[in-house]
Design a protein around this motif. Structure first.
Motif, PDB file in Angstrom:
ATOM      1  N   TYR A 172      -4.744   6.579   0.025  1.00 54.99           N
ATOM      2  CA  TYR A 172      -3.984   5.320  -0.047  1.00 54.99           C
ATOM      3  C   TYR A 172      -3.644   4.994  -1.501  1.00 54.99           C
ATOM      4  O   TYR A 172      -2.493   4.638  -1.818  1.00 54.99           O
ATOM      5  N   GLU A 173      -4.619   5.138  -2.389  1.00 54.63           N
ATOM      6  CA  GLU A 173      -4.381   4.814  -3.800  1.00 54.63           C
ATOM      7  C   GLU A 173      -3.376   5.761  -4.436  1.00 54.63           C
ATOM      8  O   GLU A 173      -2.561   5.349  -5.278  1.00 54.63           O
ATOM      9  N   THR A 176       0.077   4.646  -3.148  1.00 52.63           N
ATOM     10  CA  THR A 176       0.530   3.407  -3.801  1.00 52.63           C
ATOM     11  C   THR A 176       0.854   3.649  -5.277  1.00 52.63           C
ATOM     12  O   THR A 176       1.741   3.000  -5.827  1.00 52.63           O
ATOM     13  N   GLU A 195       4.023   7.329   7.490  1.00 54.70           N
ATOM     14  CA  GLU A 195       3.274   8.565   7.716  1.00 54.70           C
ATOM     15  C   GLU A 195       4.157   9.682   8.256  1.00 54.70           C
ATOM     16  O   GLU A 195       3.754  10.851   8.282  1.00 54.70           O
ATOM     17  N   ILE A 231       2.971   1.429   5.206  1.00 53.96           N
ATOM     18  CA  ILE A 231       1.809   2.059   4.574  1.00 53.96           C
ATOM     19  C   ILE A 231       0.537   1.261   4.854  1.00 53.96           C
ATOM     20  O   ILE A 231      -0.519   1.824   5.182  1.00 53.96           O
ATOM     21  N   PHE A 235      -2.836   2.695   6.963  1.00 52.67           N
ATOM     22  CA  PHE A 235      -4.156   2.853   6.350  1.00 52.67           C
ATOM     23  C   PHE A 235      -5.174   1.837   6.850  1.00 52.67           C
ATOM     24  O   PHE A 235      -6.378   2.109   6.808  1.00 52.67           O
ATOM     25  N   VAL A 240      -9.046   1.324   5.752  1.00 51.04           N
ATOM     26  CA  VAL A 240      -8.832   0.912   4.356  1.00 51.04           C
ATOM     27  C   VAL A 240      -8.499  -0.577   4.320  1.00 51.04           C
ATOM     28  O   VAL A 240      -7.645  -1.050   5.073  1.00 51.04           O
ATOM     29  N   CYS A 242      -6.623  -3.436   2.950  1.00 51.08           N
ATOM     30  CA  CYS A 242      -5.396  -3.622   2.183  1.00 51.08           C
ATOM     31  C   CYS A 242      -4.536  -4.656   2.889  1.00 51.08           C
ATOM     32  O   CYS A 242      -4.745  -4.958   4.064  1.00 51.08           O
TER      33      CYS A 242
END
Length: 264
Positions: A172-173, A176, A195, A231, A235, A240, A242
């Motif tokens: 994810y990081e 981003t 995705e 996104i 995630f 995750v 977020c």
């Protein structure tokens, strides 16, 4: 005079030194290899950008992607279908882009502009540090680029390996980070990020950037928010933590650790 359409296609392809893999592929390729496209492939073959064209790797709404070889190894060849592409949908992403303001609004010119647009967008993204297939050249409705994969087997999409990702937070990081680089350094919004348009080959790789727009595009903000939503939704399913609001703010200010970074 050639009476058998399929036979004509095979003979044209052979004359152009482009190899069609087998008859099953040819069924998929009908509507792709019109005479102008074959001529474009011929020019690319003469210039040594394509040595042979193999089978279809993917078939999308607007284009087919083929595995191919050049003088050095494996490449990918994306051929946009002029006869069946939804050129009206393409217009939404081209209108407002100063790079293509002189384009005529007929199907052929829109599709050819779209091919050039994807080449330029991939170049901008690559130069900004975003992992994308390295673009090589475009000719009419044909785009030649780096092949992501090995031995004719292309890398999977992120959606196909979601359950196998060992480090969802790290992935994810990284995505981003690429979104920030795309926004600040390339001056682009992907405009269809999800995705389904990210490959995973040890790392995420952004693909399908024909629709990507400059930040000055009248719908750039709308597309940006949609990308962020896609996104975050994906995630979150992987556990995750977020949020759309948090990611929008993070990207626009340039990152978590550098809130004073200016847009480049």
């Amino acid at each position: 005079m050639c009476r058998n359409r399929r036979g004509c296609q095979i003979r044209r392809a052979e004359r152009l030194r482009i190899r069609i893999k087998d008859s099953d592929d040819l069924k998929v390729e009908e509507g792709v290899f019109d005479v102008p496209t074959l001529k474009a492939l011929y020019r690319l073959s003469n210039k040594k950008f394509i040595r042979s064209l193999g089978g279809v790797m993917s078939t999308g709404k607007e284009a087919n992607v083929f595995h191919a070889l050049d003088e050095k190894g494996e490449i990918a060849v994306k051929i946009y279908r002029i006869t069946t592409s939804d050129f009206r949908a393409m217009q939404e992403y081209i209108t407002g882009d100063p790079r293509f303001k002189s384009i005529k609004h007929d199907k052929k010119d829109i599709v050819i502009a779209w091919t050039k647009k994807e080449l330029r967008n991939l170049m901008r993204a690559h130069d900004a540090g975003v992992r994308v297939p390295m673009p090589i050249i475009s000719e009419r409705n044909v785009l030649v680029m780096e092949f992501i994969g090995k031995d004719g087997i292309h890398a999977p999409l992120l959606k196909e390996v979601a359950s196998e990702i060992e480090d969802p937070v790290g992935t994810y990081e990284k995505i981003t980070e690429y979104m920030r680089l795309l926004y600040h350094k390339a001056g682009l919004v992907h405009a269809d990020l999800s995705e389904y348009n990210i490959m995973y080959y040890g790392e995420p790789i952004f693909i399908d950037m024909g629709q990507s727009v400059l930040l000055s595009h009248p719908h750039a903000e709308e597309f940006f928010v949609r990308d962020v939503g896609n996104i975050v939704r994906f995630f979150r399913k992987l556990g995750v933590e977020c949020s759309e609001e948090g990611l929008i703010a993070e990207i626009k200010r340039g990152g978590k650790d550098d809130p004073h970074q200016s847009a480049g």
